[in-house]
Design a protein around this motif. Structure first.
Motif, PDB file in Angstrom:
ATOM      1  N   ALA A 103       0.832  -1.203   0.000  1.00  0.00           N
ATOM      2  CA  ALA A 103       0.000   0.000   0.000  1.00  0.00           C
ATOM      3  C   ALA A 103       0.865   1.251   0.000  1.00  0.00           C
ATOM      4  N   GLU A 104       1.970   1.213   0.733  1.00  0.00           N
ATOM      5  CA  GLU A 104       2.870   2.367   0.761  1.00  0.00           C
ATOM      6  C   GLU A 104       3.544   2.559  -0.587  1.00  0.00           C
ATOM      7  N   VAL A 105       3.934   1.464  -1.230  1.00  0.00           N
ATOM      8  CA  VAL A 105       4.542   1.559  -2.558  1.00  0.00           C
ATOM      9  C   VAL A 105       3.543   2.157  -3.551  1.00  0.00           C
ATOM     10  N   GLU A 106       2.307   1.688  -3.511  1.00  0.00           N
ATOM     11  CA  GLU A 106       1.281   2.200  -4.431  1.00  0.00           C
ATOM     12  C   GLU A 106       1.068   3.697  -4.217  1.00  0.00           C
ATOM     13  N   SER A 107       0.999   4.107  -2.950  1.00  0.00           N
ATOM     14  CA  SER A 107       0.796   5.524  -2.645  1.00  0.00           C
ATOM     15  C   SER A 107       1.969   6.359  -3.148  1.00  0.00           C
ATOM     16  N   HIS A 108       3.179   5.874  -2.935  1.00  0.00           N
ATOM     17  CA  HIS A 108       4.368   6.617  -3.354  1.00  0.00           C
ATOM     18  C   HIS A 108       4.447   6.688  -4.878  1.00  0.00           C
ATOM     19  N   GLU A 109       4.190   5.577  -5.543  1.00  0.00           N
ATOM     20  CA  GLU A 109       4.268   5.548  -7.007  1.00  0.00           C
ATOM     21  C   GLU A 109       3.229   6.480  -7.621  1.00  0.00           C
ATOM     22  N   ARG A 110       2.026   6.487  -7.052  1.00  0.00           N
ATOM     23  CA  ARG A 110       0.969   7.373  -7.543  1.00  0.00           C
ATOM     24  C   ARG A 110       1.356   8.831  -7.364  1.00  0.00           C
ATOM     25  N   ALA A 111       1.939   9.154  -6.211  1.00  0.00           N
ATOM     26  CA  ALA A 111       2.360  10.534  -5.959  1.00  0.00           C
ATOM     27  C   ALA A 111       3.477  10.953  -6.909  1.00  0.00           C
ATOM     28  N   LEU A 112       4.392  10.035  -7.204  1.00  0.00           N
ATOM     29  CA  LEU A 112       5.471  10.351  -8.134  1.00  0.00           C
ATOM     30  C   LEU A 112       4.928  10.642  -9.530  1.00  0.00           C
ATOM     31  N   ARG A 113       3.936   9.886  -9.945  1.00  0.00           N
ATOM     32  CA  ARG A 113       3.338  10.139 -11.261  1.00  0.00           C
ATOM     33  C   ARG A 113       2.678  11.518 -11.304  1.00  0.00           C
ATOM     34  N   GLU A 114       2.034  11.908 -10.202  1.00  0.00           N
ATOM     35  CA  GLU A 114       1.431  13.238 -10.140  1.00  0.00           C
ATOM     36  C   GLU A 114       2.497  14.318 -10.271  1.00  0.00           C
ATOM     37  N   VAL A 115       3.640  14.106  -9.648  1.00  0.00           N
ATOM     38  CA  VAL A 115       4.738  15.070  -9.751  1.00  0.00           C
ATOM     39  C   VAL A 115       5.210  15.187 -11.198  1.00  0.00           C
ATOM     40  N   VAL A 116       5.344  14.061 -11.873  1.00  0.00           N
ATOM     41  CA  VAL A 116       5.783  14.062 -13.270  1.00  0.00           C
ATOM     42  C   VAL A 116       4.816  14.880 -14.128  1.00  0.00           C
ATOM     43  N   GLU A 117       3.511  14.727 -13.895  1.00  0.00           N
ATOM     44  CA  GLU A 117       2.521  15.483 -14.662  1.00  0.00           C
ATOM     45  C   GLU A 117       2.661  16.990 -14.412  1.00  0.00           C
ATOM     46  N   ARG A 118       2.868  17.380 -13.151  1.00  0.00           N
ATOM     47  CA  ARG A 118       3.025  18.805 -12.858  1.00  0.00           C
ATOM     48  C   ARG A 118       4.299  19.351 -13.482  1.00  0.00           C
ATOM     49  N   ASN A 119       5.365  18.582 -13.432  1.00  0.00           N
ATOM     50  CA  ASN A 119       6.614  19.043 -14.053  1.00  0.00           C
ATOM     51  C   ASN A 119       6.422  19.265 -15.552  1.00  0.00           C
ATOM     52  N   ALA A 120       5.655  18.394 -16.193  1.00  0.00           N
ATOM     53  CA  ALA A 120       5.393  18.557 -17.631  1.00  0.00           C
ATOM     54  C   ALA A 120       4.586  19.825 -17.887  1.00  0.00           C
TER      55      ALA A 120
END
Length: 374
Positions: A55-72
């Motif tokens: 669950a922690e991995v899923e939460s972290h991976e999802r948050a990282l993807r959100e960061v990538v979208e904002r950076n774009a």
């Protein structure tokens, strides 16, 4: 391949998510910490600990993807800002490292507000540029393609209406779209009555709607392209992980693993397994898209006697046992394999290899394996 084994592969969720995290973080193929914990809990049969780690991995991976979208989005707005010559502040892109999922989520929320504000200011800047040019007010960096002229009746109201309407134009609209809107707005210079001015403003509204529609379509296309690139990169990371895990498993059991290329990242995913005690035999193994593995034992030269064929059967049995042992090792690495087809030893005469055996030693293979996982 004939005379061998055909198996389907499924990667554990902890592996898939961790590989995705590693790609975003710019690290190698080693699993991220919590992903490794989830795998360890899986191997130990600790379901509750595994669920928490996953669950922690899923939460972290999802948050990282959100960061990538904002950076774009930050990058896209920076390009727009430069194109229209606006001085609008933008937040800095984030290079995620040790932040927690909550910290990443909080950064995304704050960045969304800043980016919405920046986009609004960029649209206002663009609207002011066009309005200034239409009403012959000096300004720098005006949109080309408009001709200043005599203001229409009630020009102050018309100018305010134009600026209000123009703020609806998305700032990253293509140059051609902006020119089309500016050309329509330029017709205000020839409007002699309030009715004519309103007709021009209506045309501006329609062109902005069309421009925004095409801009949204382009944005969606760019998002799809980014998703396709991400999926391709994920598939490659998974394939590398499977190849690396297979290499490690068989090397630990005394095999030498060779590829037809310099590394085990050959496009076709084919490797060759050999042993010092196998002068006349090897195993060709192919991994397809980290979802399928096929393996076949082959001879380096044709069998010439019954004794040769007896040795073939012995080598096949040895290989089958090794494959089962490797399956257990791969399961510990989060790679589940289900055998779909198997040809038992001695059922078919071994084919003869059409390619000469490679001679690179095990030490060199291990060195490349370490490099892949550093």
């Amino acid at each position: 391949m004939s005379s061998g084994i055909d198996a389907d592969i499924a990667l554990d969720a902890a592996v898939v998510l961790s590989l995705g995290m590693n790609r975003v973080l710019g690290r190698g193929a080693g699993l991220a910490g919590r992903g490794a914990e989830a795998l360890a809990a899986l191997a130990a049969g600790r379901a509750e600990a595994r669920a928490a780690a996953l669950a922690e991995v899923e939460s972290h991976e999802r948050a990282l993807r959100e960061v990538v979208e904002r950076n774009a989005r930050i990058e896209a707005l920076a390009e727009t800002r430069a194109k229209i010559g606006a001085e609008v502040p933008l937040p800095d892109a984030l290079r995620p490292d040790e932040q927690s999922p909550d910290e990443l989520t909080a950064w995304c929320a704050a960045t969304d507000r800043a980016l919405d504000e920046a986009e609004r200011h960029l649209s206002e800047h663009l609207a002011a540029q066009v309005s200034a040019q239409i009403f012959a007010v000096p300004a720098e960096g005006l949109v080309a393609g408009t001709v200043p002229g005599t203001p229409p009746p009630g020009d102050e109201d018309v100018q305010r209406n134009l600026e209000r309407i123009m703020t609806r134009l998305l700032p990253d609209a293509a140059d051609a779209e902006r020119r089309a809107v500016a050309e329509a707005a330029g017709l205000l210079a020839g409007a002699g009555t309030a009715e004519e001015a309103e007709g021009v403003l209506q045309e501006v509204r329609l062109r902005i709607q069309a421009a925004n529609r095409r801009t949204e379509e382009r944005r969606a296309q760019e998002r799809r392209a980014a998703a396709e690139r991400d999926a391709a990169e994920q598939a490659e990371a998974e394939r590398r992980y499977v190849l690396g895990s297979i290499t490690a498993a068989f090397e630990d059991m005394g095999y030498e693993v060779h590829a037809g290329f310099e590394t085990l990242t050959a496009e076709d995913g084919t490797v060759t397994l050999t042993k010092g005690a196998w002068p006349d035999h090897s195993v060709r193994m192919r991994v397809d898209d980290a979802a399928h593995v096929r393996a076949s034992m082959v001879r380096e030269r044709p069998a010439e006697s019954e004794d040769d064929r007896r040795v073939d059967v012995e080598r096949e049995r040895e290989w089958c046992e090794a494959f089962e042992a490797a399956r257990d090792r791969l399961a510990d690495a989060g790679i589940r394999s289900d055998v779909a087809w198997r040809l038992e030893p001695g059922v078919r005469e071994l084919p003869v290899s059409a390619r000469p055996r490679q001679t690179k030693g095990r030490a060199g293979q291990r060195e490349r394996h370490r490099e892949r996982h550093n």
